[in-house]
Design an enzyme around this catalytic site. Sequence first.
Site, mmCIF file in Angstrom:
data_model
loop_
_atom_site.group_PDB
_atom_site.id
_atom_site.type_symbol
_atom_site.label_atom_id
_atom_site.label_comp_id
_atom_site.label_asym_id
_atom_site.label_seq_id
_atom_site.Cartn_x
_atom_site.Cartn_y
_atom_site.Cartn_z
ATOM 1 C CG ASN A 1 7.509 1.956 4.881
ATOM 2 O OD1 ASN A 1 8.489 1.636 5.062
ATOM 3 N ND2 ASN A 1 6.382 1.526 5.572
ATOM 4 C CB CYS B 1 9.160 -1.085 9.395
ATOM 5 S SG CYS B 1 8.391 -1.396 7.865
ATOM 6 C CG HIS C 1 9.168 3.312 9.910
ATOM 7 N ND1 HIS C 1 10.076 3.017 8.850
ATOM 8 C CD2 HIS C 1 8.148 2.738 9.644
ATOM 9 C CE1 HIS C 1 9.348 2.363 8.008
ATOM 10 N NE2 HIS C 1 8.088 2.002 8.605
HETATM 11 O O1 UT7 Z 1 5.865 0.426 7.743
HETATM 12 C C1 UT7 Z 1 5.083 -0.449 8.254
HETATM 13 C C2 UT7 Z 1 4.206 0.014 8.834
HETATM 14 N N1 UT7 Z 1 2.923 0.246 8.010
HETATM 15 C C3 UT7 Z 1 2.206 1.446 8.023
HETATM 16 O O2 UT7 Z 1 2.380 2.092 9.052
HETATM 17 C C4 UT7 Z 1 0.895 1.575 7.297
HETATM 18 C C5 UT7 Z 1 0.017 1.863 8.038
HETATM 19 N N2 UT7 Z 1 -1.389 2.334 7.477
HETATM 20 C C6 UT7 Z 1 -1.518 3.246 6.634
HETATM 21 O O3 UT7 Z 1 -0.744 4.034 6.265
HETATM 22 C C7 UT7 Z 1 -2.891 3.623 5.890
HETATM 23 O O4 UT7 Z 1 -3.660 2.768 6.804
HETATM 24 C C8 UT7 Z 1 -3.049 3.315 4.304
HETATM 25 C C9 UT7 Z 1 -2.271 4.341 3.633
HETATM 26 C C10 UT7 Z 1 -2.312 1.924 4.069
HETATM 27 C C11 UT7 Z 1 -4.477 3.260 3.777
HETATM 28 O O5 UT7 Z 1 -5.025 4.355 4.168
HETATM 29 P P1 UT7 Z 1 -6.518 4.384 5.093
HETATM 30 O O6 UT7 Z 1 -6.696 6.056 5.148
HETATM 31 O O7 UT7 Z 1 -6.408 3.614 6.137
HETATM 32 O O8 UT7 Z 1 -7.267 4.079 3.935
HETATM 33 P P2 UT7 Z 1 -8.054 2.545 3.806
HETATM 34 O O9 UT7 Z 1 -7.210 1.230 4.080
HETATM 35 O O10 UT7 Z 1 -9.308 2.641 5.124
HETATM 36 O O11 UT7 Z 1 -8.835 2.609 2.518
HETATM 37 C C12 UT7 Z 1 -10.055 3.523 2.228
HETATM 38 C C13 UT7 Z 1 -10.438 3.462 0.855
HETATM 39 C C14 UT7 Z 1 -10.698 2.013 0.392
HETATM 40 O O12 UT7 Z 1 -11.706 1.937 -0.412
HETATM 41 P P3 UT7 Z 1 -13.419 1.913 0.053
HETATM 42 O O13 UT7 Z 1 -13.292 0.362 0.604
HETATM 43 O O14 UT7 Z 1 -13.698 2.732 1.207
HETATM 44 O O15 UT7 Z 1 -14.304 1.980 -1.089
HETATM 45 C C15 UT7 Z 1 -9.328 1.343 -0.348
HETATM 46 O O16 UT7 Z 1 -9.990 0.283 -1.264
HETATM 47 O O17 UT7 Z 1 -9.085 3.693 -0.227
HETATM 48 C C16 UT7 Z 1 -9.101 2.638 -1.099
HETATM 49 N N3 UT7 Z 1 -7.672 2.471 -1.615
HETATM 50 C C17 UT7 Z 1 -7.125 3.256 -2.715
HETATM 51 N N4 UT7 Z 1 -7.767 4.120 -3.516
HETATM 52 C C18 UT7 Z 1 -6.946 4.656 -4.382
HETATM 53 C C19 UT7 Z 1 -6.677 1.668 -0.963
HETATM 54 N N5 UT7 Z 1 -5.566 2.042 -1.484
HETATM 55 C C20 UT7 Z 1 -5.921 3.016 -2.770
HETATM 56 C C21 UT7 Z 1 -4.986 3.535 -3.518
HETATM 57 N N6 UT7 Z 1 -5.514 4.358 -4.587
HETATM 58 N N7 UT7 Z 1 -3.748 3.105 -4.043
#
Ligand code: UT7
Length: 321
Positions: free
Chosen positions: A278, A113, A248
């Site tokens: 992204n 990225c 980004h």
């Molecule tokens: O470009 C390279 C750099 N990449 C990035 O910058 C990405 C950085 N990270 C992020 O943008 C965020 O961490 C995410 C968007 C990937 C995830 O958001 P989050 O607020 O950190 O969510 P999380 O990973 O803590 O997940 C929260 C919950 C989980 O469920 P439980 O364990 O709390 O029951 C996940 O399983 O959301 C669940 N979850 C989803 N639910 C519905 C994860 N993905 C999804 C989804 N739909 N697509």
Amino acid sequence: MIRSVVRGSGSALPKRLVTNADLAGRVDTSDEWIVERTGIRQRYIADDDETTSSLAIEAGRKAIEAAGMEPASIDLIVLATATPDQTFPATATRVQDALGCNGGTAFDVAAVCSGFLYALGVADSMLRTGMAKRALVIGAETFSRILDWEDRTTCVLFGDGAGAMVLEAADVAEDGPGILVTRLHADGEHNQLLYVDGGPSTTQTVGKLRMKGREVFRHAVVNLAEVLNEVLGEAGLTPADIDWVVPHQANARILDATAKKLGLPAEKVIKTVESHANTSAASVPLAFDVAVRDGRIKPGDLVVLEAMGGGFTWGASLVRL
Ligand code: UT7
């Protein structure tokens, strides 16, 4: 002094638009979750006849047209991608041939990225040291090809696309246009937080993207704020001097948190993540081109570009248009 001056930009997106609702029919997710956690509403996904090189060629052609230059006068192509058409030759050489930028130098850069920032830094160094006169710098990706479409935690986050800039070495005044400062960083300790689980030398497969999203998020906000302060400090400027930040486009919450950390008003941040998602190395030049073409970024503006990605790698570049 000799600086690399931006002469034009271009971008390209695949034909097929995929909404959050479309993805909700494929994995256990919802439009509500994706919008709330990421700000993404839709993305463009390449069909079989669209490739990283075809998107790069379209973006490159538009950038050269915007610069009003003959393709044959471009003597350097640096293409940032993590999803090349083939393991080799470099996708940049396919672009060179298709656009008729024959002669000179063409190669790919891999920093995921942050790839466009790395490519820009390399091209800028080569222009300022006289190794080339006119550079086409491209970020192009088809991340859809390395996504695990069963993994809802990653497949909803990415899209395909390309963006390009034409740079020219020019003798300018101290307060004139050009790339003022670029700073690039890497910390390989975090390889395993964002990676592809395949490759020619290990599995002989292409592999799929794997990410520990929450940890990447945490590092991104800290690293981006630091490198933005670093380039501003190098140039003796403060956030108040900046006209536009072109970040980004990984997640709207990262953009908001970084802007807040720097005390930058949200209106100065170019955001395209809601419509492109992204697009990895393509996201910065794609967002830049959107804002140039809709008239927000204008000649004379002071713009900061920044990105963070797998590796980890991160960087920022301060540019006067
Ligand atoms: O470009 C390279 C750099 N990449 C990035 O910058 C990405 C950085 N990270 C992020 O943008 C965020 O961490 C995410 C968007 C990937 C995830 O958001 P989050 O607020 O950190 O969510 P999380 O990973 O803590 O997940 C929260 C919950 C989980 O469920 P439980 O364990 O709390 O029951 C996940 O399983 O959301 C669940 N979850 C989803 N639910 C519905 C994860 N993905 C999804 C989804 N739909 N697509």
